[in-house]
Scaffold this motif. Structure first.
Motif, PDB file in Angstrom:
ATOM      1  N   PHE A  71     -21.265   5.779   4.046  1.00  0.00           N
ATOM      2  CA  PHE A  71     -20.907   4.819   2.996  1.00  0.00           C
ATOM      3  C   PHE A  71     -19.497   5.108   2.457  1.00  0.00           C
ATOM      4  O   PHE A  71     -18.815   4.206   1.991  1.00  0.00           O
ATOM      5  CB  PHE A  71     -21.936   4.842   1.858  1.00  0.00           C
ATOM      6  N   LEU A  72     -19.061   6.356   2.521  1.00  0.00           N
ATOM      7  CA  LEU A  72     -17.713   6.718   2.072  1.00  0.00           C
ATOM      8  C   LEU A  72     -16.632   6.133   2.972  1.00  0.00           C
ATOM      9  O   LEU A  72     -15.509   5.900   2.535  1.00  0.00           O
ATOM     10  CB  LEU A  72     -17.538   8.243   2.053  1.00  0.00           C
ATOM     11  N   TRP A  73     -16.983   5.888   4.206  1.00  0.00           N
ATOM     12  CA  TRP A  73     -16.003   5.455   5.185  1.00  0.00           C
ATOM     13  C   TRP A  73     -15.522   4.026   4.944  1.00  0.00           C
ATOM     14  O   TRP A  73     -14.387   3.697   5.283  1.00  0.00           O
ATOM     15  CB  TRP A  73     -16.608   5.520   6.579  1.00  0.00           C
ATOM     16  N   ARG A  74     -16.372   3.185   4.391  1.00  0.00           N
ATOM     17  CA  ARG A  74     -16.014   1.769   4.226  1.00  0.00           C
ATOM     18  C   ARG A  74     -14.669   1.604   3.542  1.00  0.00           C
ATOM     19  O   ARG A  74     -13.811   0.882   4.010  1.00  0.00           O
ATOM     20  CB  ARG A  74     -17.107   1.022   3.473  1.00  0.00           C
ATOM     21  N   GLY A  75     -14.485   2.276   2.425  1.00  0.00           N
ATOM     22  CA  GLY A  75     -13.226   2.169   1.693  1.00  0.00           C
ATOM     23  C   GLY A  75     -12.062   2.807   2.416  1.00  0.00           C
ATOM     24  O   GLY A  75     -10.918   2.371   2.252  1.00  0.00           O
ATOM     25  N   LEU A  76     -12.337   3.797   3.221  1.00  0.00           N
ATOM     26  CA  LEU A  76     -11.255   4.467   3.945  1.00  0.00           C
ATOM     27  C   LEU A  76     -10.724   3.637   5.099  1.00  0.00           C
ATOM     28  O   LEU A  76      -9.553   3.733   5.446  1.00  0.00           O
ATOM     29  CB  LEU A  76     -11.731   5.826   4.466  1.00  0.00           C
ATOM     30  N   PHE A  77     -11.568   2.816   5.697  1.00  0.00           N
ATOM     31  CA  PHE A  77     -11.116   1.989   6.807  1.00  0.00           C
ATOM     32  C   PHE A  77     -10.066   0.983   6.350  1.00  0.00           C
ATOM     33  O   PHE A  77      -9.145   0.669   7.093  1.00  0.00           O
ATOM     34  CB  PHE A  77     -12.283   1.239   7.445  1.00  0.00           C
ATOM     35  N   LEU A 137      -4.144   3.921   8.418  1.00  0.00           N
ATOM     36  CA  LEU A 137      -3.234   3.771   9.548  1.00  0.00           C
ATOM     37  C   LEU A 137      -3.768   4.473  10.786  1.00  0.00           C
ATOM     38  O   LEU A 137      -3.496   4.064  11.912  1.00  0.00           O
ATOM     39  CB  LEU A 137      -1.853   4.327   9.200  1.00  0.00           C
ATOM     40  N   GLY A 138      -4.506   5.553  10.581  1.00  0.00           N
ATOM     41  CA  GLY A 138      -5.024   6.310  11.707  1.00  0.00           C
ATOM     42  C   GLY A 138      -5.985   7.375  11.241  1.00  0.00           C
ATOM     43  O   GLY A 138      -6.191   7.568  10.045  1.00  0.00           O
ATOM     44  N   PHE A 189     -19.755  11.091  18.942  1.00  0.00           N
ATOM     45  CA  PHE A 189     -19.894   9.777  19.548  1.00  0.00           C
ATOM     46  C   PHE A 189     -19.925   8.669  18.500  1.00  0.00           C
ATOM     47  O   PHE A 189     -19.234   7.658  18.620  1.00  0.00           O
ATOM     48  CB  PHE A 189     -21.130   9.704  20.444  1.00  0.00           C
ATOM     49  N   ASP A 190     -20.743   8.839  17.460  1.00  0.00           N
ATOM     50  CA  ASP A 190     -20.841   7.812  16.422  1.00  0.00           C
ATOM     51  C   ASP A 190     -19.535   7.666  15.645  1.00  0.00           C
ATOM     52  O   ASP A 190     -19.125   6.556  15.300  1.00  0.00           O
ATOM     53  CB  ASP A 190     -21.980   8.128  15.447  1.00  0.00           C
ATOM     54  N   VAL A 191     -18.891   8.781  15.362  1.00  0.00           N
ATOM     55  CA  VAL A 191     -17.630   8.747  14.618  1.00  0.00           C
ATOM     56  C   VAL A 191     -16.578   7.977  15.414  1.00  0.00           C
ATOM     57  O   VAL A 191     -15.926   7.066  14.887  1.00  0.00           O
ATOM     58  CB  VAL A 191     -17.146  10.186  14.306  1.00  0.00           C
ATOM     59  N   GLU A 246     -14.688   0.451  16.679  1.00  0.00           N
ATOM     60  CA  GLU A 246     -15.167  -0.845  16.185  1.00  0.00           C
ATOM     61  C   GLU A 246     -14.224  -1.426  15.148  1.00  0.00           C
ATOM     62  O   GLU A 246     -14.010  -2.636  15.090  1.00  0.00           O
ATOM     63  CB  GLU A 246     -16.556  -0.703  15.571  1.00  0.00           C
ATOM     64  N   ARG A 247     -13.686  -0.571  14.289  1.00  0.00           N
ATOM     65  CA  ARG A 247     -12.791  -1.016  13.224  1.00  0.00           C
ATOM     66  C   ARG A 247     -11.340  -1.111  13.664  1.00  0.00           C
ATOM     67  O   ARG A 247     -10.483  -1.528  12.896  1.00  0.00           O
ATOM     68  CB  ARG A 247     -12.872  -0.070  12.028  1.00  0.00           C
ATOM     69  N   GLY A 248     -11.046  -0.707  14.902  1.00  0.00           N
ATOM     70  CA  GLY A 248      -9.677  -0.786  15.404  1.00  0.00           C
ATOM     71  C   GLY A 248      -8.743   0.229  14.764  1.00  0.00           C
ATOM     72  O   GLY A 248      -7.532   0.000  14.682  1.00  0.00           O
ATOM     73  N   VAL A 249      -9.280   1.359  14.295  1.00  0.00           N
ATOM     74  CA  VAL A 249      -8.462   2.402  13.677  1.00  0.00           C
ATOM     75  C   VAL A 249      -8.006   3.362  14.775  1.00  0.00           C
ATOM     76  O   VAL A 249      -8.846   4.001  15.411  1.00  0.00           O
ATOM     77  CB  VAL A 249      -9.247   3.170  12.594  1.00  0.00           C
ATOM     78  N   PRO A 250      -6.688   3.455  15.019  1.00  0.00           N
ATOM     79  CA  PRO A 250      -6.208   4.410  16.022  1.00  0.00           C
ATOM     80  C   PRO A 250      -6.553   5.837  15.606  1.00  0.00           C
ATOM     81  O   PRO A 250      -6.553   6.159  14.415  1.00  0.00           O
ATOM     82  CB  PRO A 250      -4.689   4.211  16.020  1.00  0.00           C
ATOM     83  N   PHE A 251      -6.830   6.679  16.593  1.00  0.00           N
ATOM     84  CA  PHE A 251      -7.211   8.052  16.270  1.00  0.00           C
ATOM     85  C   PHE A 251      -6.761   9.003  17.371  1.00  0.00           C
ATOM     86  O   PHE A 251      -6.501   8.595  18.502  1.00  0.00           O
ATOM     87  CB  PHE A 251      -8.719   8.169  16.055  1.00  0.00           C
ATOM     88  N   VAL A 252      -6.673  10.273  17.003  1.00  0.00           N
ATOM     89  CA  VAL A 252      -6.478  11.354  17.957  1.00  0.00           C
ATOM     90  C   VAL A 252      -7.686  12.267  17.835  1.00  0.00           C
ATOM     91  O   VAL A 252      -8.378  12.269  16.817  1.00  0.00           O
ATOM     92  CB  VAL A 252      -5.163  12.136  17.709  1.00  0.00           C
TER      93      VAL A 252
END
Length: 157
Positions: free
Chosen positions: A57-63, A67-68, A82-84, A90-96
């Motif tokens: 639930f904390l992630w919603r606001g962070l998305f 930027l990444g 895997f879920d992370v 799904e949200r299109g957030v670039p990540f490393v």
């Protein structure tokens, strides 16, 4: 300073997954926050979010506005990532992906990890020791370079 780690109790049985980390005695109970001023005009805000489902639930606001992201990978429990990774994709957030290296953690070849996580070749994956400031800095610099390359590539839009 606040601490976001607390001693695990019996109340966490069935809630906290300790597979692969049987000697784990603490668990994250809150979100971390940090701020790094690059210069007078550029500030990097950092939010450390636990990966456990109960904290999603904390992630919603962070998305929104992110930027990444950095996925800090524990090789003792790859399946948790895997879920992370799926949520970020799904949200299109670039990540490393930063493979957290510490004594006793299994060591896997990078290409095997990339395949296990189903990561495309463009997603950076690197080894780090999150306890070391210079190593954490290098992960953030890798993320910044990746975001810059994504912004400079027209098909990334």
């Amino acid at each position: 300073p606040l601490t976001t780690e607390e001693t695990m109790t019996r109340a966490g049985i069935g809630v906290d997954d300790t597979r692969g980390v049987a000697r784990k005695t603490t668990t994250t109970v809150a979100m971390d926050f940090g701020r790094i001023s690059i210069n007078d005009e550029l500030v990097l805000y950092l939010f450390g979010t636990p990966g456990q489902e109960r904290f999603w639930f904390l992630w919603r606001g962070l998305f929104e506005g992110a930027l990444g992201a950095v996925v800090l990978l524990d090789t003792r429990r790859l399946e948790i990532s895997f879920d992370v990774i799926g949520r970020l994709e799904e949200r299109g957030v670039p990540f490393v992906v930063a493979v957290n290296s510490f004594p006793g953690a299994p060591d896997h070849p990078m290409e095997e990890l990339r395949q296990a996580l189903d990561l495309p070749p463009s997603v950076p994956i690197l080894v780090c020791d999150a306890r070391r400031r210079d190593s954490s800095r290098d992960v953030l610099l890798t993320l910044m370079r990746y975001l810059h390359s994504q912004a400079a590539t027209p098909e990334a839009m």
